[in-house]
Design a protein around this motif. Structure first.
Motif, PDB file in Angstrom:
ATOM      1  N   GLY A  35      -4.416  -3.924   5.997  1.00 51.86           N
ATOM      2  CA  GLY A  35      -3.451  -3.989   7.091  1.00 51.86           C
ATOM      3  C   GLY A  35      -2.217  -3.152   6.816  1.00 51.86           C
ATOM      4  O   GLY A  35      -2.016  -2.685   5.684  1.00 51.86           O
ATOM      5  N   PRO A  36      -1.386  -2.975   7.856  1.00 47.65           N
ATOM      6  CA  PRO A  36      -0.142  -2.222   7.666  1.00 47.65           C
ATOM      7  C   PRO A  36       0.744  -2.950   6.651  1.00 47.65           C
ATOM      8  O   PRO A  36       1.006  -4.141   6.811  1.00 47.65           O
ATOM      9  CB  PRO A  36       0.513  -2.263   9.053  1.00 47.65           C
ATOM     10  N   LYS A  64      -1.495   0.290   0.659  1.00 52.98           N
ATOM     11  CA  LYS A  64      -2.466   1.381   0.499  1.00 52.98           C
ATOM     12  C   LYS A  64      -1.830   2.597  -0.180  1.00 52.98           C
ATOM     13  O   LYS A  64      -2.359   3.129  -1.156  1.00 52.98           O
ATOM     14  CB  LYS A  64      -3.046   1.795   1.875  1.00 52.98           C
ATOM     15  N   GLY A  65      -0.689   3.032   0.371  1.00 57.13           N
ATOM     16  CA  GLY A  65      -0.020   4.217  -0.194  1.00 57.13           C
ATOM     17  C   GLY A  65       0.410   3.981  -1.634  1.00 57.13           C
ATOM     18  O   GLY A  65       0.236   4.842  -2.500  1.00 57.13           O
ATOM     19  N   ARG A  96       7.093  -6.909   3.809  1.00 60.77           N
ATOM     20  CA  ARG A  96       7.128  -5.589   3.157  1.00 60.77           C
ATOM     21  C   ARG A  96       7.538  -4.486   4.133  1.00 60.77           C
ATOM     22  O   ARG A  96       8.330  -3.609   3.791  1.00 60.77           O
ATOM     23  CB  ARG A  96       5.750  -5.258   2.567  1.00 60.77           C
ATOM     24  N   ARG A  99      10.624  -1.652   4.165  1.00 62.61           N
ATOM     25  CA  ARG A  99      10.104  -0.353   3.686  1.00 62.61           C
ATOM     26  C   ARG A  99      11.175   0.740   3.721  1.00 62.61           C
ATOM     27  O   ARG A  99      11.194   1.599   2.845  1.00 62.61           O
ATOM     28  CB  ARG A  99       8.857   0.048   4.486  1.00 62.61           C
ATOM     29  N   VAL A 117      -1.985  -5.913  -8.767  1.00 63.65           N
ATOM     30  CA  VAL A 117      -3.023  -5.432  -7.841  1.00 63.65           C
ATOM     31  C   VAL A 117      -3.751  -4.261  -8.505  1.00 63.65           C
ATOM     32  O   VAL A 117      -4.984  -4.176  -8.493  1.00 63.65           O
ATOM     33  CB  VAL A 117      -2.409  -4.988  -6.483  1.00 63.65           C
TER      34      VAL A 117
HETATM   35  P1  ADP Z   1       0.659   0.742   3.440  1.00 61.59           P
HETATM   36  O1  ADP Z   1       0.440   2.180   3.019  1.00 61.59           O
HETATM   37  O2  ADP Z   1      -0.567  -0.097   3.291  1.00 61.59           O
HETATM   38  O3  ADP Z   1       1.255   0.602   4.802  1.00 61.59           O
HETATM   39  P2  ADP Z   1       2.785   0.816   1.438  1.00 61.59           P
HETATM   40  O4  ADP Z   1       2.130   1.216   0.173  1.00 61.59           O
HETATM   41  O5  ADP Z   1       3.594   1.838   2.158  1.00 61.59           O
HETATM   42  O6  ADP Z   1       1.723   0.120   2.428  1.00 61.59           O
HETATM   43  O7  ADP Z   1       3.704  -0.438   1.105  1.00 61.59           O
HETATM   44  C1  ADP Z   1       4.548  -1.032   2.106  1.00 61.59           C
HETATM   45  C2  ADP Z   1       5.853  -1.485   1.437  1.00 61.59           C
HETATM   46  O8  ADP Z   1       5.590  -2.560   0.564  1.00 61.59           O
HETATM   47  C3  ADP Z   1       6.533  -0.411   0.599  1.00 61.59           C
HETATM   48  O9  ADP Z   1       7.943  -0.545   0.725  1.00 61.59           O
HETATM   49  C4  ADP Z   1       6.089  -0.724  -0.827  1.00 61.59           C
HETATM   50  O10 ADP Z   1       7.034  -0.346  -1.783  1.00 61.59           O
HETATM   51  C5  ADP Z   1       5.937  -2.238  -0.777  1.00 61.59           C
HETATM   52  N1  ADP Z   1       4.829  -2.744  -1.604  1.00 61.59           N
HETATM   53  C6  ADP Z   1       3.630  -2.162  -1.813  1.00 61.59           C
HETATM   54  N2  ADP Z   1       2.854  -2.942  -2.572  1.00 61.59           N
HETATM   55  C7  ADP Z   1       3.571  -4.050  -2.858  1.00 61.59           C
HETATM   56  C8  ADP Z   1       3.292  -5.260  -3.611  1.00 61.59           C
HETATM   57  N3  ADP Z   1       2.119  -5.436  -4.198  1.00 61.59           N
HETATM   58  N4  ADP Z   1       4.261  -6.190  -3.654  1.00 61.59           N
HETATM   59  C9  ADP Z   1       5.452  -6.017  -3.032  1.00 61.59           C
HETATM   60  N5  ADP Z   1       5.782  -4.912  -2.317  1.00 61.59           N
HETATM   61  C10 ADP Z   1       4.844  -3.942  -2.233  1.00 61.59           C
END
Ligand code: ADP
Ligand code: C5P
Ligand code: MG
Length: 218
Positions: free
Chosen positions: A33-34, A38-39, A144, A148, A196
């Motif tokens: 999910g968003p 993933k990134g 999250r 962001r 993770v």
């Molecule tokens: P996606 O690409 O799936 O939309 P992102 O990798 O951009 O997600 O992460 C969304 C936000 O959450 C970012 O600000 C990132 O730093 C933070 N984040 C990512 N993984 C975690 C985690 N395991 N726990 C807490 N925050 C996280």
């Protein structure tokens, strides 16, 4: 002059399936999910396992900044949290894959719906080795995304809720499709990012191990 009895035995990496000239890259889809991370996790996989990261969301954002007619159309769809037509996304993805020059590709945020999947199968035709599914609660993803701070037009509560709905209605069935083919590796993505990644490492270590075979060179 060597004879057939002069045999050199060398340990070489096993050749992947396919011909020499048309060696297909290893493809891993990264879905979730968003805000599932993933990134964040793709960046770690790139560092540890030498994959190239192709984020379809980033490709679409780059195109939307170009100011072209297609770019404007992409921007308004993304603001609404809807899906961009697959014919647009697949062209950008195909170009990025060709230009990456890497034989191991992480494709992030794709295929997001059945239309994406059908376009991929028609145009790119490379069976994914795995589908990494970052499973995270909506409550955590919402937290999250609201933190962001990347200036994204779609990280507002109204658009986020639409994106969660699209994920449930359109992306989960794609994950289910690959699950029925035994391709999905589901990860608990609600934990801290380093934890993770520990789980992801186990999966990528097993697929990255170079198997060896013995080739007889006459
Ligand atoms: P996606 O690409 O799936 O939309 P992102 O990798 O951009 O997600 O992460 C969304 C936000 O959450 C970012 O600000 C990132 O730093 C933070 N984040 C990512 N993984 C975690 C985690 N395991 N726990 C807490 N925050 C996280
Ligand atoms: O993956 P990311 O969160 O960056 O995607 C942002 C937006 O890009 C999605 O909400 C959607 O509007 C668009 N997108 C799409 N098709 C994809 C990937 C992203 O339409 N395969
Ligand atoms: Mg992302």
């Amino acid at each position: 002059m060597g004879s057939v009895t002069d045999v050199a035995v060398k340990k070489l990496p096993c050749l992947p399936e396919g011909t020499f000239a048309q060696k297909k890259p290893t493809v891993v889809f990264v879905l979730g999910g968003p805000g599932s991370g993933k990134g964040t996790q793709c960046a770690k996989i790139v560092q540890h396992f030498g994959f190239a990261h192709i984020s379809t969301g980033d490709l679409l954002r780059d195109e939307s900044r170009s100011g072209s007619e297609t770019g404007n159309m992409i921007e308004s769809i993304m603001k609404e949290g809807k899906m961009v037509p697959a014919e647009v996304t697949i062209k950008l993805l195909q170009k990025a894959m060709q230009e990456s020059g890497n034989d191991k590709l992480l494709i992030d945020g794709f295929p997001r719906n059945e239309e994406n999947r059908a376009a991929y199968e028609a145009v790119i035709k490379i069976e994914p080795k795995l589908v990494l599914f970052l499973d995270c609660s909506e409550e955590e993803m919402e937290r999250r995304l609201l933190n962001r701070n990347q200036g994204r037009l779609d990280d507002n509560i109204e658009t986020m809720r639409k994106r969660f709905k699209v994920f449930k209605e359109s992306t989960l069935p794609v994950i289910e499709y690959y699950n029925s083919k035994g391709k999905v590796r589901k990860i608990d993505a609600g934990k801290p990012a380093e934890e993770v990644f520990e789980d992801i490492k186990t999966i990528f270590t097993s697929i990255s191990q170079v198997k060896h075979c013995f080739c007889v060179i006459l």
